[in-house]
Design a protein around this motif. Structure first.
Motif, mmCIF file in Angstrom:
data_model
loop_
_atom_site.group_PDB
_atom_site.id
_atom_site.type_symbol
_atom_site.label_atom_id
_atom_site.label_comp_id
_atom_site.label_asym_id
_atom_site.label_seq_id
_atom_site.Cartn_x
_atom_site.Cartn_y
_atom_site.Cartn_z
ATOM 1 N N HIS A 217 19.012 5.816 2.774
ATOM 2 C CA HIS A 217 18.158 6.748 2.048
ATOM 3 C C HIS A 217 18.775 8.149 2.030
ATOM 4 C CE1 HIS A 217 14.608 8.537 0.386
ATOM 5 N NE2 HIS A 217 14.366 9.260 1.466
ATOM 6 N N LEU A 218 19.245 8.627 3.171
ATOM 7 C CA LEU A 218 19.852 9.957 3.228
ATOM 8 C C LEU A 218 21.130 10.026 2.407
ATOM 9 C CD1 LEU A 218 19.399 10.803 7.029
ATOM 10 C CD2 LEU A 218 18.127 11.764 5.100
ATOM 11 N N ILE B 33 6.850 6.776 2.569
ATOM 12 C CA ILE B 33 6.752 5.509 1.847
ATOM 13 C C ILE B 33 7.982 4.644 2.100
ATOM 14 C CG2 ILE B 33 6.692 4.511 -0.476
ATOM 15 C CD1 ILE B 33 5.044 7.020 -1.304
ATOM 16 N N VAL B 34 9.164 5.270 2.120
ATOM 17 C CA VAL B 34 10.400 4.528 2.389
ATOM 18 C C VAL B 34 10.302 3.787 3.716
ATOM 19 C CG1 VAL B 34 12.838 4.815 3.008
ATOM 20 C CG2 VAL B 34 11.931 5.911 0.960
ATOM 21 N N ALA C 201 10.053 3.371 -3.687
ATOM 22 C CA ALA C 201 9.427 4.614 -3.242
ATOM 23 C C ALA C 201 9.289 5.617 -4.383
ATOM 24 C CB ALA C 201 10.224 5.216 -2.092
ATOM 25 N N GLY C 202 10.342 5.781 -5.166
ATOM 26 C CA GLY C 202 10.290 6.736 -6.265
ATOM 27 C C GLY C 202 9.205 6.397 -7.273
ATOM 28 N N LYS C 203 9.070 5.111 -7.603
ATOM 29 C CA LYS C 203 8.042 4.699 -8.561
ATOM 30 C C LYS C 203 6.647 4.921 -7.984
ATOM 31 C CE LYS C 203 10.912 1.208 -10.833
ATOM 32 N NZ LYS C 203 11.062 -0.233 -11.160
ATOM 33 N N LEU D 11 4.399 -3.049 -9.255
ATOM 34 C CA LEU D 11 5.817 -2.773 -9.064
ATOM 35 C C LEU D 11 6.595 -3.931 -8.475
ATOM 36 C CD1 LEU D 11 5.379 0.773 -7.469
ATOM 37 C CD2 LEU D 11 5.810 0.249 -9.870
ATOM 38 N N ALA D 12 5.920 -4.860 -7.797
ATOM 39 C CA ALA D 12 6.616 -5.934 -7.097
ATOM 40 C C ALA D 12 5.878 -7.251 -7.323
ATOM 41 C CB ALA D 12 6.700 -5.620 -5.597
#
Length: 678
Positions: A58-59, A121-122, A135-137, A160-161
Motif C-alpha cells: 500500500h505504501l 479500510i485497507v 479501498a479506493g472504490k 464491488l465484489a
C-alpha cells in the motif's frame, strides 16, 4: 504472525493503528530492488498476503505516498514493525526522517492522515481476505464512513465484489446463515448475477433454484429470503417473477414514456404544429429533388411516421434503404420547421450518419453531455433520431428519455435481427414486438439483388436458413464460404485475407471469439508480426504506425466508446497517437491499456461499424448463433468471406438469436398495463 481470519461479530473492529505486523523478513522478501518481481508474487490474491506485506504494498503503490517505494516501505516496517501505523497516524514526521528523508517523511505523514479512512479500510480488507484495491472504490462510494459502513453492513460490498468473497467475509465476522441481512443479500446477488447475464427479470422458479445452487441457501430458507428481499425493496414482484429495483424502475419509466408519446395529443404550437396528410403528401410527391431518389411506399410511410408521429420505429435489414429514409426525414423536417438531432451509440455509426445525410450527428453520449451543459434545447419541434438502435441497452435509453421533454419526438431506426445490446435489457428488439408502438418495416431490397448478394443472404439467415454459397474467392461481390475440414486456423484466415489482396483500411476480420486459434487475440498477434515489419513502433508495446486500433471502454471525457476504431498515426517520444473518426488522441502510461490492435475484432465490437469487405472465421462457440452471423454479414457493404465448416455455420444459423432468449420485464403480462388507451 498472520492476519486474524475471524472475529466475533460484536468484537471491537481493528483500526489502522492496531495492525499486527508480519515477520519483518517476510515483508522484506517482498521488496527486492530489481523491477522483475517488484516486491511480491502478483499471482497471489490479497487474502494470501500478510498484513505487513499488505502495508508495504500500500505504501509503495499508492501515488499519494510520493517518494516511498518498496525498499523504503519495507525498511520502515523493519524498523517500526507493528507500531508503524500508529506512528503514522500520530502525525509526527521526525521518526521517519532518518529512513526516508525530511521531505518524504512529511509527505508520508500528511498523506497517511489525509487518507486515514482509506488506510483503515485497507487493513480491514486485508484482515478479511478481500482485495485491498477495493479501498479506493469504497472511499469514493461512502467517503470517510466507508470503514464503519462495511463493518456494520459487509454485504454492502456486493456492489464491488462477488457474493462468495463477501459472504465468506461476513461469515467470518459472525453473520449467521439465516440472518435476514444475509438472505436479502443472497436474493440481490442472484438478481444482479442475472443482470450481468443481461436478463432484467427472473422467474420465481429460477430464483428459488439459484438461491439453492450455487448460492447455498437451502429450500427451507429460500422462500423466506425472497419475502425479506421484497419487504426491503431489493426485489420487485413482476408477472410471477422478480426484478432488481433499478431494472424495474428503468423499464417502467421507459414504457410509460413511450406509452405517453404514442397516445399523446396533437401539438398546437404555431412553430411545431402538426403536419397534415395533404401537405405532407405534396412534399412526398416532390421528394425526388431533395432526396435524390424516388421513395417507395414503405419509405414514404417511414417519413410520415417521423414527421407526424411522436414515437416510431423504422425497422429493416441490409440494403432496404434505411439511409435513404434518413435523408428524406431530414429534408422533410427542414421543410416543415422541425429540428432533427441525429445520433447513434457508436462513434463510427454517427460518422456514417453524417456522411449519408450531410447533417451533423453525434454519439448518444455526446448528445447527453451537450444537453446537461445546456447546449441543446429540445421542444415540440425537435425530432431525436437514433440509428443502429438495436445496440442501445436499457440504461442508455433510460438516460436518453430522461433528457427528452415530453413533447419531444423520438424515432428509433435499426434492425432487430442483429445482436442484442452489450448492456443489460432489451430495447429495439422488444419494441419491435409491441403492437401499440407505431412502426414501419422496410422489406424491399435494393442493393445486390443477385442470389449471393449480402442483403439476400442476410435475409435468408435472419429467417434461419443458410443458402448455397460460392466456395471460391473471386473478383465479384457477395458472400463466399471457404470450407475447412476442421476448426478454422489463423493460417486459414490469413490465407483468405491474402486472397483478397491483403489487409487494408476497408477490410476487417470479425471473429465470434477472443481466444483460440482464430480468435481476435491470436489473429492480431499474427498479423502484427507479419505487417508491422519496418514500421516505427512504440517502444515496449505492440503498436506500429499505420496499424488499426480499437478502444476498449466507454470514455465520455474523450468521447470514445467501447469499440471505437482508429489508426496509429504517430509513436514519437513514447506517446501513442491514434486517429479516431478524425480526432487525434494521445495515450501514455496506463491509458495504453485501453487500446488494442484491431486487425481482428469481435463481431460484438463491430456493431455500428461498416467495411467494404469482412472475413469471418466460423468458430464453434456457445455464442455462435443466427444473430451473430447476421450481424457479421451486414457489417460489409460489398463482400463477405466466411471461413470454416459448413455444418457449424448451418447449425449456428438455425440457432435462435441470443436476444430472443433474454428475459426482461417487457413481457406480455407487464405490457398489458402500459398499452395506451384508444
Amino acid at each position: 504472525m498472520t492476519v486474524p481470519r475471524s472475529r466475533p461479530a460484536d468484537s471491537r473492529p481493528s483500526r489502522a493503528g492496531e495492525v499486527k505486523g508480519a515477520p519483518v523478513r517476510a515483508a522484506l522478501a517482498l521488496a527486492p530492488s530489481p523491477p522483475r518481481a517488484r516486491g511480491y508474487d502478483r499471482s497471489r490474491s490479497a487474502g494470501q498476503e500478510t498484513a505487513g506485506a499488505t502495508l508495504v504494498r500500500h505504501l509503495a503503490e499508492t501515488p499519494a505516498f510520493e517518494g516511498i517505494g518498496y525498499a523504503k516501505a519495507a525498511r520502515l516496517l523493519e524498523i517500526f514493525d507493528e507500531e508503524l501505523p500508529r506512528l503514522l497516524a500520530a502525525g509526527d514526521p521526525i521518526p521517519f526522517v532518518p529512513v526516508v528523508g525530511e521531505r518524504a517523511a512529511a509527505t508520508l505523514v500528511a498523506a497517511w492522515r489525509e487518507d486515514l479512512a482509506r488506510n483503515d479500510i485497507v487493513v480491514w480488507l486485508a484482515e478479511n481476505d478481500l482485495d485491498v484495491r477495493l479501498a479506493g472504490k469504497i472511499v469514493r462510494l461512502w467517503g470517510a464512513d466507508g470503514a464503519a459502513r462495511i463493518r456494520q453492513h459487509p454485504y454492502a460490498l456486493m456492489a464491488l465484489a462477488p457474493w462468495p468473497v463477501v459472504d465468506a467475509a461476513a461469515r467470518r465476522l459472525g453473520m449467521a446463515p439465516d440472518a435476514p441481512a444475509r438472505l436479502v443479500a443472497a436474493v440481490e446477488a442472484v438478481l444482479y448475477d442475472r443482470l450481468q447475464q443481461q436478463h432484467t427479470w427472473t422467474s420465481r422458479r429460477k430464483l428459488l433454484g439459484r438461491l439453492e445452487k450455487p448460492f447455498g441457501i437451502p429450500p427451507e430458507l429460500a422462500n423466506r429470503a425472497v419475502l425479506l428481499a421484497a419487504d426491503a425493496g431489493a426485489a420487485i414482484a413482476v408477472a410471477d417473477g422478480w426484478q432488481p429495483a433499478g431494472a424495474m424502475m428503468m423499464e417502467r419509466f421507459v414504457l410509460e414514456r413511450l406509452s405517453t408519446m404514442a397516445s399523446g395529443p396533437a401539438v398546437g404550437d404555431l412553430v411545431a404544429r402538426d403536419v397534415g396528410d395533404a401537405e405532407l403528401q405534396r412534399w412526398l410527391d416532390c421528394a425526388t429533388g431533395p432526396v435524390g431518389v424516388d421513395l417507395n411506399e414503405e419509405q414514404q410511410s417511414a417519413v410520415r411516421l417521423a414527421v407526424q408521429g411522436r414515437i416510431g420505429l423504422v425497422l429493416g435489414g441490409a440494403g432496404v434503404g434505411k439511409t435513404t429514409v434518413l435523408r428524406a426525414v431530414c429534408a422533410a423536417c427542414a421543410s416543415f420547421g422541425r429540428v432533427v438531432h441525429l445520433m447513434a451509440l457508436a462513434g463510427r455509426a454517427a460518422v456514417r450518419m453524417r456522411e449519408a445525410t450531410g447533417r451533423p450527428s453525434s454519439t448518444i453520449a455526446a448528445f447527453l453531455k451537450a444537453c446537461e451543459a445546456g447546449k441543446v434545447v429540445l421542444g415540440p419541434e425537435s425530432l431525436v433520431v437514433v440509428d443502429e438502435s438495436s445496440m442501445v441497452d436499457l440504461p442508455t435509453l433510460y438516460r436518453l428519455l430522461r433528457h427528452l421533454p415530453e413533447e419531444c419526438r423520438l424515432l428509433l431506426v435499426g434492425d432487430p435481427a442483429q445482436l442484442g445490446p452489450i448492456g443489460f435489457g432489451l430495447t429495439l428488439h422488444a419494441f419491435a414486438d409491441m403492437e401499440w408502438i407505431p412502426k414501419v418495416r422496410l422489406t424491399r431490397i435494393y442493393r445486390q439483388a443477385e442470389s449471393s448478394g449480402i442483403p439476400v443472404v442476410a435475409a435468408s439467415v435472419r429467417e434461419g436458413h443458410l443458402p448455397r454459397l460460392p466456395a471460391e474467392i473471386g473478383c465479384g461481390h457477395g458472400v463466399v464460404l471457404v470450407a475447412t475440414p476442421d476448426e478454422p486456423t489463423g493460417e486459414d484466415v490469413v490465407d483468405a485475407v491474402a486472397a483478397l489482396g491483403g489487409f487494408r483500411d476497408d477490410l476487417r476480420i470479425l471473429s465470434p471469439v477472443k481466444m483460440g486459434a482464430a480468435g481476435t487475440v491470436a489473429l492480431n498477434e499474427k498479423l502484427h508480426r507479419l505487417l508491422s515489419r519496418g514500421k516505427p513502433r512504440l517502444q515496449g508495446h505492440a503498436f506500429a504506425v499505420g496499424e488499426p486500433i480499437i478502444y476498449g471502454r466507454n470514455d465520455y471525457r474523450r468521447d470514445l466508446r467501447n469499440g471505437s476504431l482508429g489508426e496509429v498515426v504517430d509513436v514519437s517520444d513514447g506517446v501513442l497517437t491514434v486517429h479516431f473518426d478524425g480526432e487525434r488522441h494521445e495515450f501514455t502510461g496506463s491509458a495504453l491499456d485501453d487500446v488494442s490492435l484491431a486487425y481482428a475484432i469481435t463481431v460484438h465490437k463491430s456493431q455500428g461499424s461498416q467495411f467494404h469487405t469482412v472475413v469471418v472465421p466460423v468458430c464453434t462457440s456457445r455464442i455462435l448463433d443466427r444473430s451473430l452471423i447476421y450481424t457479421a454479414l451486414t457489417r460489409a457493404t460489398e463482400r463477405v468471406v466466411l471461413v470454416g465448416r459448413e455444418s457449424v455455420l448451418a447449425k449456428a444459423v438455425e440457432q435462435m438469436a441470443a436476444a430472443d432468449r433474454r428475459e426482461t420485464g417487457f413481457s406480455a403480462t407487464v405490457l398489458e398495463r402500459h398499452q395506451p388507451t384508444a
